[in-house]
Design a protein around this motif. Structure first.
Motif, mmCIF file in Angstrom:
data_model
loop_
_atom_site.group_PDB
_atom_site.id
_atom_site.type_symbol
_atom_site.label_atom_id
_atom_site.label_comp_id
_atom_site.label_asym_id
_atom_site.label_seq_id
_atom_site.Cartn_x
_atom_site.Cartn_y
_atom_site.Cartn_z
ATOM 1 N N TRP B 34 0.858 -1.182 0.000
ATOM 2 C CA TRP B 34 0.000 0.000 0.000
ATOM 3 C C TRP B 34 0.900 1.241 0.000
ATOM 4 O O TRP B 34 1.816 1.350 0.821
ATOM 5 C CB TRP B 34 -0.899 0.047 1.226
ATOM 6 C CG TRP B 34 -2.104 -0.826 1.163
ATOM 7 C CD1 TRP B 34 -2.314 -2.008 1.806
ATOM 8 C CD2 TRP B 34 -3.319 -0.565 0.429
ATOM 9 N NE1 TRP B 34 -3.557 -2.519 1.509
ATOM 10 C CE2 TRP B 34 -4.199 -1.640 0.680
ATOM 11 C CE3 TRP B 34 -3.744 0.474 -0.408
ATOM 12 C CZ2 TRP B 34 -5.466 -1.710 0.114
ATOM 13 C CZ3 TRP B 34 -5.003 0.400 -0.965
ATOM 14 C CH2 TRP B 34 -5.858 -0.677 -0.708
ATOM 15 N N TYR B 35 0.610 2.149 -0.927
ATOM 16 C CA TYR B 35 1.338 3.405 -1.023
ATOM 17 C C TYR B 35 0.364 4.574 -0.893
ATOM 18 O O TYR B 35 -0.810 4.467 -1.250
ATOM 19 C CB TYR B 35 2.013 3.557 -2.398
ATOM 20 C CG TYR B 35 3.171 2.635 -2.674
ATOM 21 C CD1 TYR B 35 2.972 1.401 -3.285
ATOM 22 C CD2 TYR B 35 4.473 3.020 -2.381
ATOM 23 C CE1 TYR B 35 4.048 0.572 -3.582
ATOM 24 C CE2 TYR B 35 5.556 2.201 -2.676
ATOM 25 C CZ TYR B 35 5.334 0.981 -3.278
ATOM 26 O OH TYR B 35 6.395 0.166 -3.573
ATOM 27 N N ARG B 36 0.892 5.695 -0.469
ATOM 28 C CA ARG B 36 0.156 6.952 -0.510
ATOM 29 C C ARG B 36 0.927 7.882 -1.433
ATOM 30 O O ARG B 36 2.162 7.992 -1.327
ATOM 31 C CB ARG B 36 0.024 7.569 0.868
ATOM 32 C CG ARG B 36 -0.652 8.942 0.884
ATOM 33 C CD ARG B 36 -0.969 9.396 2.296
ATOM 34 N NE ARG B 36 0.217 9.464 3.138
ATOM 35 C CZ ARG B 36 0.160 9.627 4.462
ATOM 36 N NH1 ARG B 36 -0.993 9.709 5.082
ATOM 37 N NH2 ARG B 36 1.282 9.695 5.158
ATOM 38 N N LEU B 46 3.379 2.673 2.641
ATOM 39 C CA LEU B 46 2.714 2.638 3.945
ATOM 40 C C LEU B 46 2.935 1.293 4.624
ATOM 41 O O LEU B 46 3.256 1.223 5.815
ATOM 42 C CB LEU B 46 1.214 2.895 3.781
ATOM 43 C CG LEU B 46 0.811 4.291 3.323
ATOM 44 C CD1 LEU B 46 -0.695 4.346 3.077
ATOM 45 C CD2 LEU B 46 1.220 5.334 4.351
ATOM 46 N N ASP B 86 -5.019 13.739 4.937
ATOM 47 C CA ASP B 86 -5.035 12.397 4.357
ATOM 48 C C ASP B 86 -5.462 12.412 2.896
ATOM 49 O O ASP B 86 -5.413 11.370 2.230
ATOM 50 C CB ASP B 86 -5.986 11.488 5.148
ATOM 51 C CG ASP B 86 -5.520 11.267 6.584
ATOM 52 O OD1 ASP B 86 -6.381 11.067 7.457
ATOM 53 O OD2 ASP B 86 -4.289 11.307 6.828
ATOM 54 N N TYR B 90 -4.319 6.670 -2.978
ATOM 55 C CA TYR B 90 -3.822 5.481 -2.293
ATOM 56 C C TYR B 90 -3.683 4.367 -3.330
ATOM 57 O O TYR B 90 -4.654 3.959 -3.958
ATOM 58 C CB TYR B 90 -4.757 5.088 -1.146
ATOM 59 C CG TYR B 90 -4.666 6.107 -0.033
ATOM 60 C CD1 TYR B 90 -5.412 7.291 -0.091
ATOM 61 C CD2 TYR B 90 -3.800 5.924 1.040
ATOM 62 C CE1 TYR B 90 -5.297 8.256 0.899
ATOM 63 C CE2 TYR B 90 -3.681 6.882 2.032
ATOM 64 C CZ TYR B 90 -4.423 8.048 1.951
ATOM 65 O OH TYR B 90 -4.294 9.014 2.927
ATOM 66 N N CYS B 92 -2.308 0.565 -4.511
ATOM 67 C CA CYS B 92 -1.996 -0.801 -4.118
ATOM 68 C C CYS B 92 -1.155 -1.424 -5.221
ATOM 69 O O CYS B 92 -1.389 -1.175 -6.410
ATOM 70 C CB CYS B 92 -3.274 -1.602 -3.913
ATOM 71 S SG CYS B 92 -3.010 -3.330 -3.466
ATOM 72 N N GLY B 113 -5.512 2.953 -8.282
ATOM 73 C CA GLY B 113 -5.511 3.881 -7.162
ATOM 74 C C GLY B 113 -6.901 4.340 -6.756
ATOM 75 O O GLY B 113 -7.862 4.244 -7.521
#
Lengths: 112, 119
Positions: B34-36, B46, B86, B90, B92, B113
């Motif tokens: 998981w990335y932001r 993340l 936030d 996001y 994956c 995303g």
């Protein structure tokens, strides 16, 4: 800390011309991988090309090739015969400790 | 072969509300990330899973973020409560995850995303 630097926030090229995107990195490791990813406006991140640090030969994938200078810690991407579909953000990344360290990206604009 | 699937593609919520993102990796891929990604920046990791085990969650803000990967396949990332900061995309990603090897050398395949906007 490991860092990846892309010094060109934006580049533009005429369709059918060649463009080179720059990337430098900082690592103390001797064995690692380098990647160029492309992210079009749809946001799907796609691998363009990757280079294994222990290989001296530069990687190529059709119109995409890299100039890997290990001593200088430089990893540039050359796109030949640029096409409209090449327009995207291009990210350089280096693997370190089981994760990718990313550059800030270069926006590539293709002029028709 | 189906790629990495994420849902929803877009989510707009008010601050302090909870939100969840879902990811289905490529079949057979053991490693899930998981990335932001904030606007104008590269992705920030993340959490990374090897099968159902979170092997690297050092950059996950654990006070409000949680993730799970039941049965080592699908994964859910949750934020509760969401804050204005936030707002991001996001992402994956998944990769094969060769047992005993350096997984990072394998290609990571990304989903489209989820764009989150917190008002």
């Amino acid at each position: 800390a490991q860092t990846v630097t892309q010094s060109q926030p934006e580049m533009s090229v005429q369709e059918a011309e060649t463009v080179t995107l720059s990337c430098t990195y900082d690592t103390s490791e001797s064995d690692y991988y380098l990647f160029w990813y492309k992210q079009p406006p749809s946001r799907q991140m796609i691998l363009v090309i990757r280079q294994e640090a222990y290989k001296q030969q530069n990687a190529t994938e059709n119109r995409f090739s890299v100039n890997f200078q290990k001593a200088a810690k430089s990893f540039s991407l050359k796109i030949s015969d640029s096409q409209l579909g090449d327009a995207a953000m291009y990210f350089c990344a280096q693997d370190s400790n089981y994760q990718l360290i990313w550059g800030a990206g270069t926006k590539l604009i293709i002029k028709p | 072969e189906a790629g990495v699937v994420q849902s929803p593609r877009y989510k707009i919520i008010e601050k302090k509300q909870p939100v969840a993102f879902w990811c289905n990796p490529i079949s057979g891929h053991n490693t899930l990330y998981w990335y932001r990604q904030n606007l104008g920046q590269g992705p920030e990791l993340l959490i990374r899973y090897e099968n159902e085990e979170a092997v690297d969650d050092s950059q996950l803000p654990k006070d409000r973020f949680s993730a799970e990967r039941l049965k080592g396949v699908d994964s859910t990332l949750k934020i509760q409560p969401a804050e204005l900061g936030d707002s991001a995309v996001y992402l994956c990603a998944s990769s094969l995850g060769l047992a005993g090897g350096r997984t990072i050398q394998e290609t990571q395949y990304f989903g489209p995303g989820t764009r989150l906007l917190v008002l």
